[in-house]
Design a protein around this motif. Structure first.
Motif, PDB file in Angstrom:
ATOM      1  N   TYR A  42       0.034  -4.838   4.311  1.00 27.71           N
ATOM      2  CA  TYR A  42      -1.165  -4.835   3.473  1.00 27.71           C
ATOM      3  C   TYR A  42      -0.981  -4.035   2.177  1.00 27.71           C
ATOM      4  CZ  TYR A  42      -5.791  -6.887   3.779  1.00 27.71           C
ATOM      5  OH  TYR A  42      -6.872  -7.728   3.634  1.00 27.71           O
ATOM      6  N   PHE A  43       0.037  -3.173   2.111  1.00 25.76           N
ATOM      7  CA  PHE A  43       0.296  -2.478   0.853  1.00 25.76           C
ATOM      8  C   PHE A  43       0.781  -3.439  -0.237  1.00 25.76           C
ATOM      9  CE2 PHE A  43       0.076   1.630   3.068  1.00 25.76           C
ATOM     10  CZ  PHE A  43      -0.508   2.415   2.080  1.00 25.76           C
ATOM     11  N   VAL A  46      -1.456  -3.353  -3.193  1.00 26.40           N
ATOM     12  CA  VAL A  46      -1.173  -2.350  -4.229  1.00 26.40           C
ATOM     13  C   VAL A  46      -0.002  -2.803  -5.091  1.00 26.40           C
ATOM     14  CG1 VAL A  46      -0.511   0.056  -4.634  1.00 26.40           C
ATOM     15  CG2 VAL A  46      -2.097  -0.509  -2.777  1.00 26.40           C
ATOM     16  N   TYR A  76      -4.947   2.160  -2.978  1.00 27.16           N
ATOM     17  CA  TYR A  76      -3.854   2.920  -2.352  1.00 27.16           C
ATOM     18  C   TYR A  76      -4.415   4.015  -1.441  1.00 27.16           C
ATOM     19  CZ  TYR A  76       0.517   5.567  -1.945  1.00 27.16           C
ATOM     20  OH  TYR A  76       1.631   6.213  -1.456  1.00 27.16           O
ATOM     21  N   LEU A  79      -5.959   2.401   1.743  1.00 29.59           N
ATOM     22  CA  LEU A  79      -4.954   1.912   2.681  1.00 29.59           C
ATOM     23  C   LEU A  79      -4.229   3.060   3.381  1.00 29.59           C
ATOM     24  CD1 LEU A  79      -3.482  -1.119   0.699  1.00 29.59           C
ATOM     25  CD2 LEU A  79      -4.679  -1.203   2.899  1.00 29.59           C
ATOM     26  N   CYS A  80      -3.986   4.156   2.665  1.00 26.30           N
ATOM     27  CA  CYS A  80      -3.369   5.327   3.313  1.00 26.30           C
ATOM     28  C   CYS A  80      -4.231   5.826   4.459  1.00 26.30           C
ATOM     29  CB  CYS A  80      -3.148   6.439   2.285  1.00 26.30           C
ATOM     30  SG  CYS A  80      -1.789   6.143   1.134  1.00 26.30           S
ATOM     31  N   TYR A  83      -4.088   3.271   7.395  1.00 28.55           N
ATOM     32  CA  TYR A  83      -2.828   3.302   8.125  1.00 28.55           C
ATOM     33  C   TYR A  83      -2.722   4.559   8.992  1.00 28.55           C
ATOM     34  CZ  TYR A  83      -0.508  -0.807   6.185  1.00 28.55           C
ATOM     35  OH  TYR A  83      -0.155  -2.088   5.887  1.00 28.55           O
ATOM     36  N   THR A 109       6.389  -2.560   2.282  1.00 27.91           N
ATOM     37  CA  THR A 109       5.416  -2.643   1.188  1.00 27.91           C
ATOM     38  C   THR A 109       4.864  -1.268   0.847  1.00 27.91           C
ATOM     39  OG1 THR A 109       3.596  -3.112   2.753  1.00 27.91           O
ATOM     40  CG2 THR A 109       4.730  -5.013   1.768  1.00 27.91           C
ATOM     41  N   ALA A 110       4.829  -0.346   1.822  1.00 30.41           N
ATOM     42  CA  ALA A 110       4.345   1.013   1.548  1.00 30.41           C
ATOM     43  C   ALA A 110       5.283   1.727   0.577  1.00 30.41           C
ATOM     44  CB  ALA A 110       4.228   1.807   2.850  1.00 30.41           C
ATOM     45  N   ALA A 113       4.867  -0.095  -2.907  1.00 25.03           N
ATOM     46  CA  ALA A 113       3.572   0.240  -3.499  1.00 25.03           C
ATOM     47  C   ALA A 113       3.577   1.658  -4.068  1.00 25.03           C
ATOM     48  CB  ALA A 113       2.470   0.100  -2.455  1.00 25.03           C
ATOM     49  N   THR A 114       4.177   2.592  -3.344  1.00 28.40           N
ATOM     50  CA  THR A 114       4.250   3.977  -3.812  1.00 28.40           C
ATOM     51  C   THR A 114       5.114   4.077  -5.067  1.00 28.40           C
ATOM     52  OG1 THR A 114       4.023   4.728  -1.521  1.00 28.40           O
ATOM     53  CG2 THR A 114       4.775   6.341  -3.123  1.00 28.40           C
TER      54      THR A 114
END
Length: 375
Positions: A42-43, A46, A76, A79-80, A83, A109-110, A113-114
């Protein structure tokens, strides 16, 4: 009267703590319960929003770029939290997905995204402190996930066959690797010695490793394409990462070319950097017509239903990344004649982003109206 009193005495008293247990059960059937099936990928939301925002900033659309930047910060953060809650309340599903051949690569994806959010802070906000913090987090996530996931895939006893265990989603590991290369190259521009050379070397190393990883994985994916039966359900949206992984590799290579004056060892590698950057871009460009034809086959010929899936963010991201990478390559290589292509793909990415975002909002609203405990 005596019979009523006897009946009353036979009614069991409420158990201590039963209300707390009921509340806990209700919690697990409600919103927290729905986190059990939250997609590890899902990230990608982002990633897609961030690259469209960066592309808009590159191509002179500052209001759109800033609006998407603010939205991306909120996404972001949300989602953090989701998760972390999933890891706390559903640890078996959270860590079980991590060692699943099909769902595990979604966790990359995390990292991407970061890394992209770090790039946004560096480019759009000029905030080196936050950009550095996010870059450091991306590096830590990359180290933790890439060795955890691929070690688990190697040593687990029960493994799927190639046609059941691999998909375009595996290339998210390449995207994650190249996102670290991109953010490292951008950070090197905004930071002085003694770390500028080290950051450029890290960017170069990750760029090279990401390219090697793509060759390994793409060989398996292409083999799966042409030698195993291919059903419409097999053509999931992350297959667009076939192109997106090459697009972000092009972006990283272009930034390394632009950074060469700051790092003497890059100057000596310029012919190599330019050659492989064009190689990556050409490979990504080849995939676009192929993926469009496969999409026509899936939705037009095979009549596969078109409904929202979190994995569709994995199809939006490559469009935005192709726009951004082509714009940067045109600048780094001083071609000039590719100036119109990035704008075409930016608007295509923006349209895809709006349609997917609308589908996501509709899906969330429908899930909110659904009674607890229903699927």
């Amino acid at each position: 009267m005596e019979e009523e009193q006897g009946a009353a005495r036979q009614v069991p008293a409420p158990r201590a703590g039963s209300t707390l247990l009921d509340r806990r059960a209700s919690l697990f059937e409600g919103p927290v319960g729905r986190l059990r099936d939250l997609s590890p990928a899902y990230f990608g939301l982002v990633m897609a929003t961030g690259i469209v925002s960066l592309g808009a900033d590159m191509m002179g659309l500052p209001l759109l770029a800033q609006a998407l930047f603010v939205l991306n910060l909120l996404q972001y953060g949300a989602l953090c939290v989701l998760y972390v809650l999933r890891a706390i309340y559903h640890p078996r599903q959270f860590f079980g997905d991590m060692v699943s051949h099909l769902r595990g690569p979604g966790y990359f994806t995390a990292v991407a995204a970061t890394g992209i959010l770090s790039s946004q802070f560096l480019v759009q906000a000029g905030n080196v402190a936050v950009g550095f913090s996010l870059w450091l987090l991306a590096v830590v996530l990359w180290i933790g996930l890439i060795y955890t996931i691929f070690t688990a895939f190697t040593v687990k006893a029960d493994k799927p066959t190639l046609d059941k265990g691999i998909s375009g989603g595996w290339l998210l590991s390449v995207v994650a690797t190249q996102s670290v290369a991109v953010s490292s190259a951008l950070l090197a521009v905004h930071i002085g010695q003694p770390y500028r050379l080290e950051l450029n070397l890290l960017a170069l190393s990750m760029w090279l490793w990401g390219g090697m990883l793509y060759i390994w994985m793409m060989s398996l994916i292409f083999y799966r394409y042409v030698f195993f039966r291919f059903l419409p359900d097999d053509l999931s949206p992350p297959y667009w990462i076939n192109m997106g992984a090459m697009a972000i590799s092009t972006l990283a290579g272009s930034l390394l070319i632009l950074n060469a004056p700051q790092a003497p060892f890059l100057v000596s590698l310029l012919p190599f950097l330019k050659g492989f950057t064009v190689f990556y871009w050409a490979t990504g460009s080849w995939w676009i017509p192929m993926l469009l034809l496969l999409g026509v086959w899936r939705y037009g010929v095979q009549r596969f239903p078109f409904r929202y899936d979190p994995l569709y963010w994995g199809a939006v991201f490559p469009l935005g990344m192709y726009a951004a990478s082509t714009w940067q390559m045109n600048r780094a290589m001083e071609f000039g004649f590719l100036g119109g292509l990035p704008h075409v793909f930016l608007y295509a990415a923006l349209l895809a982003w709006m349609l997917t975002f609308a589908g996501m909002v509709r899906s969330v609203l429908r899930a909110g109206r659904r009674p607890p405990g229903t699927v």
